[in-house]
Design a protein around this motif. Structure first.
Motif, PDB file in Angstrom:
ATOM      1  N   ALA A 160       0.832  -1.208   0.000  1.00 43.50           N
ATOM      2  CA  ALA A 160       0.000   0.000   0.000  1.00 43.50           C
ATOM      3  C   ALA A 160       0.867   1.259   0.000  1.00 43.50           C
ATOM      4  O   ALA A 160       0.559   2.242  -0.698  1.00 43.50           O
ATOM      5  CB  ALA A 160      -0.924  -0.011   1.210  1.00 43.50           C
ATOM      6  N   TRP A 161       1.956   1.240   0.756  1.00 40.02           N
ATOM      7  CA  TRP A 161       2.847   2.402   0.791  1.00 40.02           C
ATOM      8  C   TRP A 161       3.475   2.654  -0.570  1.00 40.02           C
ATOM      9  O   TRP A 161       3.545   3.804  -1.041  1.00 40.02           O
ATOM     10  CB  TRP A 161       3.932   2.183   1.844  1.00 40.02           C
ATOM     11  CG  TRP A 161       4.888   3.341   1.963  1.00 40.02           C
ATOM     12  CD1 TRP A 161       4.683   4.523   2.606  1.00 40.02           C
ATOM     13  CD2 TRP A 161       6.211   3.399   1.403  1.00 40.02           C
ATOM     14  NE1 TRP A 161       5.778   5.342   2.494  1.00 40.02           N
ATOM     15  CE2 TRP A 161       6.734   4.681   1.751  1.00 40.02           C
ATOM     16  CE3 TRP A 161       6.993   2.530   0.651  1.00 40.02           C
ATOM     17  CZ2 TRP A 161       8.019   5.089   1.374  1.00 40.02           C
ATOM     18  CZ3 TRP A 161       8.258   2.925   0.270  1.00 40.02           C
ATOM     19  CH2 TRP A 161       8.760   4.189   0.626  1.00 40.02           C
ATOM     20  N   LEU A 162       3.918   1.585  -1.232  1.00 43.58           N
ATOM     21  CA  LEU A 162       4.510   1.739  -2.563  1.00 43.58           C
ATOM     22  C   LEU A 162       3.492   2.243  -3.576  1.00 43.58           C
ATOM     23  O   LEU A 162       3.797   3.101  -4.425  1.00 43.58           O
ATOM     24  CB  LEU A 162       5.090   0.396  -3.023  1.00 43.58           C
ATOM     25  CG  LEU A 162       6.312  -0.119  -2.253  1.00 43.58           C
ATOM     26  CD1 LEU A 162       6.708  -1.499  -2.742  1.00 43.58           C
ATOM     27  CD2 LEU A 162       7.486   0.848  -2.408  1.00 43.58           C
ATOM     28  N   VAL A 163       2.250   1.744  -3.486  1.00 44.88           N
ATOM     29  CA  VAL A 163       1.215   2.160  -4.435  1.00 44.88           C
ATOM     30  C   VAL A 163       0.860   3.625  -4.241  1.00 44.88           C
ATOM     31  O   VAL A 163       0.758   4.405  -5.208  1.00 44.88           O
ATOM     32  CB  VAL A 163      -0.029   1.263  -4.287  1.00 44.88           C
ATOM     33  CG1 VAL A 163      -1.208   1.824  -5.070  1.00 44.88           C
ATOM     34  CG2 VAL A 163       0.267  -0.152  -4.759  1.00 44.88           C
ATOM     35  N   VAL A 164       0.661   4.035  -2.985  1.00 46.48           N
ATOM     36  CA  VAL A 164       0.318   5.434  -2.717  1.00 46.48           C
ATOM     37  C   VAL A 164       1.456   6.363  -3.126  1.00 46.48           C
ATOM     38  O   VAL A 164       1.235   7.458  -3.692  1.00 46.48           O
ATOM     39  CB  VAL A 164      -0.034   5.615  -1.228  1.00 46.48           C
ATOM     40  CG1 VAL A 164      -0.199   7.099  -0.880  1.00 46.48           C
ATOM     41  CG2 VAL A 164      -1.314   4.861  -0.899  1.00 46.48           C
ATOM     42  N   ARG A 165       2.670   5.944  -2.886  1.00 51.42           N
ATOM     43  CA  ARG A 165       3.823   6.764  -3.275  1.00 51.42           C
ATOM     44  C   ARG A 165       3.896   6.930  -4.786  1.00 51.42           C
ATOM     45  O   ARG A 165       4.172   8.027  -5.283  1.00 51.42           O
ATOM     46  CB  ARG A 165       5.099   6.117  -2.744  1.00 51.42           C
ATOM     47  CG  ARG A 165       6.359   6.919  -3.066  1.00 51.42           C
ATOM     48  CD  ARG A 165       7.591   6.238  -2.512  1.00 51.42           C
ATOM     49  NE  ARG A 165       8.799   7.001  -2.835  1.00 51.42           N
ATOM     50  CZ  ARG A 165      10.027   6.607  -2.530  1.00 51.42           C
ATOM     51  NH1 ARG A 165      10.212   5.459  -1.859  1.00 51.42           N
ATOM     52  NH2 ARG A 165      11.072   7.365  -2.852  1.00 51.42           N
ATOM     53  N   GLN A 166       3.595   5.851  -5.504  1.00 50.07           N
ATOM     54  CA  GLN A 166       3.652   5.930  -6.963  1.00 50.07           C
ATOM     55  C   GLN A 166       2.490   6.748  -7.527  1.00 50.07           C
ATOM     56  O   GLN A 166       2.621   7.418  -8.549  1.00 50.07           O
ATOM     57  CB  GLN A 166       3.636   4.496  -7.532  1.00 50.07           C
ATOM     58  CG  GLN A 166       3.946   4.402  -9.013  1.00 50.07           C
ATOM     59  CD  GLN A 166       2.693   4.483  -9.880  1.00 50.07           C
ATOM     60  OE1 GLN A 166       1.599   4.184  -9.396  1.00 50.07           O
ATOM     61  NE2 GLN A 166       2.864   4.898 -11.134  1.00 50.07           N
ATOM     62  N   MET A 167       1.329   6.719  -6.851  1.00 52.22           N
ATOM     63  CA  MET A 167       0.147   7.426  -7.352  1.00 52.22           C
ATOM     64  C   MET A 167       0.003   8.828  -6.762  1.00 52.22           C
ATOM     65  O   MET A 167      -0.982   9.521  -7.072  1.00 52.22           O
ATOM     66  CB  MET A 167      -1.116   6.627  -7.007  1.00 52.22           C
ATOM     67  CG  MET A 167      -1.272   5.342  -7.763  1.00 52.22           C
ATOM     68  SD  MET A 167      -2.853   4.560  -7.388  1.00 52.22           S
ATOM     69  CE  MET A 167      -2.806   3.185  -8.545  1.00 52.22           C
TER      70      MET A 167
END
Length: 379
Positions: A160-167
């Motif tokens: 979730a952290w990686l996804v939010v950071r990318q988005m």
């Protein structure tokens, strides 16, 4: 039982134990697999319906904030508009909710299949015991569940952290977009974020499913004594089986002796073997063996034949051949048709009381039929 006998559970569960466990509702299940299937397919459905749902909710927001003065001051009108809006929202969400319902019902069947058992519905008061509850919490199984929960948190949190950071740039850009487009764009980003995060559940399920299968097999392992006890229970104790066989033999012998009065001839060894043949021209296609026995049983067959006037013929080769080659109630072998026909013709002449009855000629009985299969003779 393993603790009582001191034996370790080293043997795989037998088919009977597996069936009994399944009847009790004890099968391998993976909650992680159910969760992964529900979330993944639910997000996929939301992704597919995102545009339609966005349009529907935009229309609901417009109609909700478009009020004339009379409607704003009428409580009944407000309640009516709220009910209509809720109905439209539920109708728009119905396909997605139906998909989630189907997935929730089918996902548990992926591992273990369909099972309907009332065993788990029965009240078990030992579950209310706090001591046993603490033992379950601090047991090896409890430690495994705690480890799984921690691993799930770390994996899903990291994804979730990686996804939010990318988005993050796309999420910040939503504020500069027009309202209708921003809502549709936000729905797509949300679905994508949930889908990528849900892939972590699939990774956890890929680890949990083999573990649940292994753990289920481990819990059902048996000791060698368990297997022996199960065999005794399913097949019966040796002494009981022996008595059953003895009783069956007695009943079979009784039925056999009842058929001797109907026999056409009894052929003897003369003392060791005796067989009784019956041939009814209008009923039997070939002569049929209705009784046979050795030693004491052969003596009983001869006595019953003399009592009921059945002809007794002493022909050791033929008696042995019929005894070894023909089952009780079966027709005589084709190899013995000619020999048996000669015997029956002689018996019919004897019964007809013909004068000058000739002696029965020597019978040609094959040597290989006069001994049990696989026997070795001196010659």
């Amino acid at each position: 039982m393993a603790e009582e006998s001191g034996q370790e559970r080293t043997e795989k569960a037998t088919p009977k134990r597996l069936k009994d466990a399944r009847d009790k509702g004890q099968i391998a299940r993976s909650r992680e697999l159910n969760s992964a299937a529900l979330v993944l397919l639910g997000v996929a459905g939301l992704w597919a319906l995102g545009g339609h749902l966005g349009s529907v909710f935009i229309g609901l927001m417009r109609s909700g904030f478009t009020l004339d003065r009379a409607a704003a001051l009428d409580p009944a009108a407000l309640v009516s508009r709220l009910g209509a809006a809720c109905g439209q929202a539920l109708w728009a969400l119905a396909p997605w909710l139906l998909l989630a319902l189907v997935v929730a019902a089918v996902a548990p069947l992926l591992l273990g299949g369909f099972l309907l058992s009332g065993e788990n519905l029965m009240p078990k008061f030992e579950r209310l015991d706090p001591i046993k509850g603490l033992k379950r919490v601090f047991s090896a199984q409890g430690a495994v569940e705690t480890g799984k929960a921690l691993a799930k948190f770390l994996v899903l949190g990291g994804i979730a952290w990686l996804v939010v950071r990318q988005m993050a740039p796309a999420l910040l850009a939503l504020g500069s977009e027009p309202m209708p487009g921003a809502i549709v764009h936000a729905a797509g980003l949300t679905a994508k974020a949930f889908f990528l995060t849900a892939l972590g559940l699939l990774l956890i399920a890929a680890v949990d499913v083999p573990f649940q299968l292994w753990n289920h097999a481990r819990q059902l392992r048996m000791t060698r004594q368990d297997i022996k006890d199960e065999m005794k229970e399913s097949e019966g104790r040796p002494e009981v089986r022996g008595r059953i066989r003895q009783r069956q033999q007695e009943l079979s012998r009784r039925r056999m002796m009842q058929d001797i009065p109907k026999a056409s001839v009894v052929i003897t060894n003369p003392t060791h073997y005796a067989v009784a043949l019956r041939y009814d021209l209008g009923r039997d296609g070939a002569p049929r063996l209705v009784a046979k026995g050795a030693d004491f049983v052969a003596q009983q067959i001869r006595a019953a034949a003399r009592e009921h006037g059945v002809p007794i013929l002493e022909q050791p080769p033929l008696a042995r051949a019929l005894y070894y080659t023909t089952k009780l109630g079966a027709e005589v072998p084709r190899e013995l048709y000619t020999v048996v026909a000669q015997v029956l013709a002689w018996v019919y002449q004897l019964r007809a009381g013909q004068q000058g009855l000739a002696d029965l000629p020597a019978l040609d009985v094959p040597q290989e039929l006069q001994r049990p299969r696989g026997a070795v003779t001196a010659d």
